[in-house]
Design an enzyme around this catalytic site. Structure first.
Site, PDB file in Angstrom:
ATOM      1  N   HIS A   1      -6.591  -9.264  -6.548  1.00  0.00           N
ATOM      2  CA  HIS A   1      -7.639  -8.505  -5.858  1.00  0.00           C
ATOM      3  C   HIS A   1      -8.953  -8.793  -6.582  1.00  0.00           C
ATOM      4  O   HIS A   1      -9.025  -8.683  -7.808  1.00  0.00           O
ATOM      5  CB  HIS A   1      -7.320  -7.008  -5.892  1.00  0.00           C
ATOM      6  CG  HIS A   1      -8.321  -6.176  -5.158  1.00  0.00           C
ATOM      7  ND1 HIS A   1      -8.051  -5.599  -3.950  1.00  0.00           N
ATOM      8  CD2 HIS A   1      -9.598  -5.835  -5.454  1.00  0.00           C
ATOM      9  CE1 HIS A   1      -9.129  -4.933  -3.524  1.00  0.00           C
ATOM     10  NE2 HIS A   1     -10.073  -5.072  -4.432  1.00  0.00           N
TER      11      HIS A   1
ATOM     12  N   CYS B   1      -2.877  -1.423  -9.164  1.00  0.00           N
ATOM     13  CA  CYS B   1      -3.248  -0.090  -8.683  1.00  0.00           C
ATOM     14  C   CYS B   1      -4.303   0.536  -9.591  1.00  0.00           C
ATOM     15  O   CYS B   1      -4.119   0.611 -10.805  1.00  0.00           O
ATOM     16  CB  CYS B   1      -2.022   0.815  -8.630  1.00  0.00           C
ATOM     17  SG  CYS B   1      -2.399   2.484  -8.056  1.00  0.00           S
TER      18      CYS B   1
ATOM     19  N   ASN C   1      -7.084 -11.634  -2.352  1.00  0.00           N
ATOM     20  CA  ASN C   1      -6.998 -10.290  -1.776  1.00  0.00           C
ATOM     21  C   ASN C   1      -8.327  -9.571  -1.955  1.00  0.00           C
ATOM     22  O   ASN C   1      -9.008  -9.750  -2.952  1.00  0.00           O
ATOM     23  CB  ASN C   1      -5.856  -9.540  -2.472  1.00  0.00           C
ATOM     24  CG  ASN C   1      -5.723  -8.082  -2.054  1.00  0.00           C
ATOM     25  OD1 ASN C   1      -5.606  -7.208  -2.901  1.00  0.00           O
ATOM     26  ND2 ASN C   1      -5.733  -7.811  -0.778  1.00  0.00           N
ATOM     27  N   GLY C   2      -8.683  -8.760  -0.938  1.00  0.00           N
ATOM     28  CA  GLY C   2      -9.871  -7.927  -1.034  1.00  0.00           C
ATOM     29  C   GLY C   2     -10.895  -8.213   0.048  1.00  0.00           C
ATOM     30  O   GLY C   2     -11.396  -9.335   0.162  1.00  0.00           O
TER      31      GLY C   2
ATOM     32  N   MET D   1       0.859  -1.189   0.000  1.00  0.00           N
ATOM     33  CA  MET D   1       0.000   0.000   0.000  1.00  0.00           C
ATOM     34  C   MET D   1       0.888   1.228   0.000  1.00  0.00           C
ATOM     35  O   MET D   1       1.648   1.454   0.947  1.00  0.00           O
ATOM     36  CB  MET D   1      -0.914   0.009   1.234  1.00  0.00           C
ATOM     37  CG  MET D   1      -1.926  -1.111   1.262  1.00  0.00           C
ATOM     38  SD  MET D   1      -2.940  -1.109   2.773  1.00  0.00           S
ATOM     39  CE  MET D   1      -1.764  -1.788   3.968  1.00  0.00           C
ATOM     40  N   ALA D   2       0.811   2.009  -1.073  1.00  0.00           N
ATOM     41  CA  ALA D   2       1.633   3.213  -1.177  1.00  0.00           C
ATOM     42  C   ALA D   2       1.287   4.181  -0.061  1.00  0.00           C
ATOM     43  O   ALA D   2       0.115   4.443   0.211  1.00  0.00           O
ATOM     44  CB  ALA D   2       1.425   3.883  -2.537  1.00  0.00           C
TER      45      ALA D   2
ATOM     46  N   LYS E   1       1.011  -8.783  -8.718  1.00  0.00           N
ATOM     47  CA  LYS E   1      -0.210  -8.332  -8.022  1.00  0.00           C
ATOM     48  C   LYS E   1      -1.119  -7.718  -9.070  1.00  0.00           C
ATOM     49  O   LYS E   1      -0.718  -6.800  -9.792  1.00  0.00           O
ATOM     50  CB  LYS E   1       0.152  -7.300  -6.951  1.00  0.00           C
ATOM     51  CG  LYS E   1      -1.030  -6.638  -6.239  1.00  0.00           C
ATOM     52  CD  LYS E   1      -1.692  -7.586  -5.252  1.00  0.00           C
ATOM     53  CE  LYS E   1      -2.535  -6.838  -4.218  1.00  0.00           C
ATOM     54  NZ  LYS E   1      -3.607  -6.034  -4.773  1.00  0.00           N
TER      55      LYS E   1
END
Length: 353
Positions: free
Chosen positions: A169, A100, A200-201, A17-18, A139
């Site tokens: 995700h 992203c 993911n999610g 996570m940026a 990812k």
């Protein structure tokens, strides 16, 4: 769970996570039971390689192995070079960002925008895998647009290119973070691929973690936004998966100790000015929904020194401890905009789960 030659401590992974998964946060999550963590997204743009922000993101001093670095970009040659550079810098696993969804990234045809061009996806993956001798992971999302989900083809491309593990995700780029993650497509991919699949999610409770593992058959789960302010979630999930029993939530004294330790780590890592500002979102996430939290945060956002910020945070938890040993939540304060201050996101705006 293995990624290449690396046996992970368990199948619980911290999502990149940026603006969030910096070294202090990764170390904190690993201490609470995360078996693996992926760095913040690092651009493949060589002109930004020596900026303070990029250098901090590539600082893995004292981090538990294996060290995984996420790179982002759209040009195969630059991504391959970025992978070589990060391996020389200590990366043991290279992760490629094709998930992203934010405009600043997608407008540069990076992140999930790459899913529109499967030939480019293939070229990027093949070039990066060939460029380094460490495992390369990916990812991604279900696809770019709803109704045009191409995760099956992307997964096939990834496996054929030599990708060591695939994190999915359960949304498209069009979904952003709206609606519910769709696990059925992750399950379908898992049924047809030989490489490890990471789901993911929307994984925010131990029960949800168990459900997602059961429904998808995934080898591991990746947790992002739910761990913000709750790094002990990994401990709770690990215990539930092992025993079927729920752990009691941490008491005020433990949360206070964790928060103060995290603040000290942020101040040391970023320095006084940036450390205070980065710390605001972590304090906000940790105190969201707690009694008196709204008023505390509004006052805390105005504090400019680490000494004042730390003292105010310590006093807030001391007041809570005087009222109850356990955390007491106020439902009316749970949606007060905690952590929505201007320092919540970095320049990409990414809060990638």
């Amino acid at each position: 769970m293995h990624i290449g030659p690396y046996a992970l401590a368990n199948n619980l992974i911290v999502a990149p996570m940026a603006g969030v998964t910096d070294r202090p946060f990764r170390q904190l999550c690993k201490r609470f039971g995360a078996g693996h963590a992926v760095s913040e997204m690092i651009t493949a743009d060589q002109s930004l390689r020596l900026t303070k922000k990029t250098q901090r993101r590539a600082d893995f001093t004292g981090e538990l192995a294996p060290i995984s670095v996420q790179i982002a970009g759209s040009e195969p040659a630059k991504l391959a070079e970025a992978a070589r550079y990060q391996v020389a810098n200590g990366a043991q696993i290279v992760d490629i960002n094709m998930g992203c969804p934010v405009k600043k990234v997608c407008n540069k045809l990076a992140g999930s925008a790459l899913l529109q061009d499967e030939a480019l996806v293939q070229e990027i993956l093949e070039r990066v895998v060939a460029a380094v001798e460490v495992p390369v992971t990916l990812k991604t999302r279900l696809g770019f647009c709803n109704g045009e989900e191409n995760i099956h083809r992307v997964a096939e491309i990834a496996e054929n290119a030599g990708i060591a593990a695939l994190a999915i995700h359960g949304r498209t780029r069009e979904d952003m973070y709206n609606g519910n993650a769709r696990y059925e497509l992750i399950r379908a991919v898992k049924a047809t691929r030989r490489i490890p699949i990471i789901a993911n999610g929307d994984i925010d409770t131990p029960q949800k973690a168990r459900h997602v593992l059961d429904v998808t058959g995934a080898d591991a789960i990746m947790i992002g936004r739910a761990a913000q302010g709750r790094p002990w979630l990994f401990r709770e999930i690990g215990h539930f998966l092992a025993t079927g029993e729920m752990l009691a939530p941490p008491d005020v004294s433990e949360v206070r100790a964790v928060m103060m330790e995290h603040l000290d780590a942020l101040y040391a890592f970023y320095g006084e000015y940036s450390g205070v500002r980065i710390a605001r979102k972590h304090i906000a996430w940790t105190t969201r929904g707690l009694q008196g939290g709204n008023a505390f945060r509004q006052a805390m956002y105005a504090l400019e020194s680490s000494a004042d910020q730390a003292r105010a945070t310590r006093e807030f938890f001391d007041r809570l401890a005087a009222q109850s040993a356990r955390l007491v939540y106020d439902d009316s304060a749970a949606t007060d905009g905690a952590a929505q201050n201007t320092e919540q996101q970095d320049e990409t705006g990414e809060t990638n789960d």
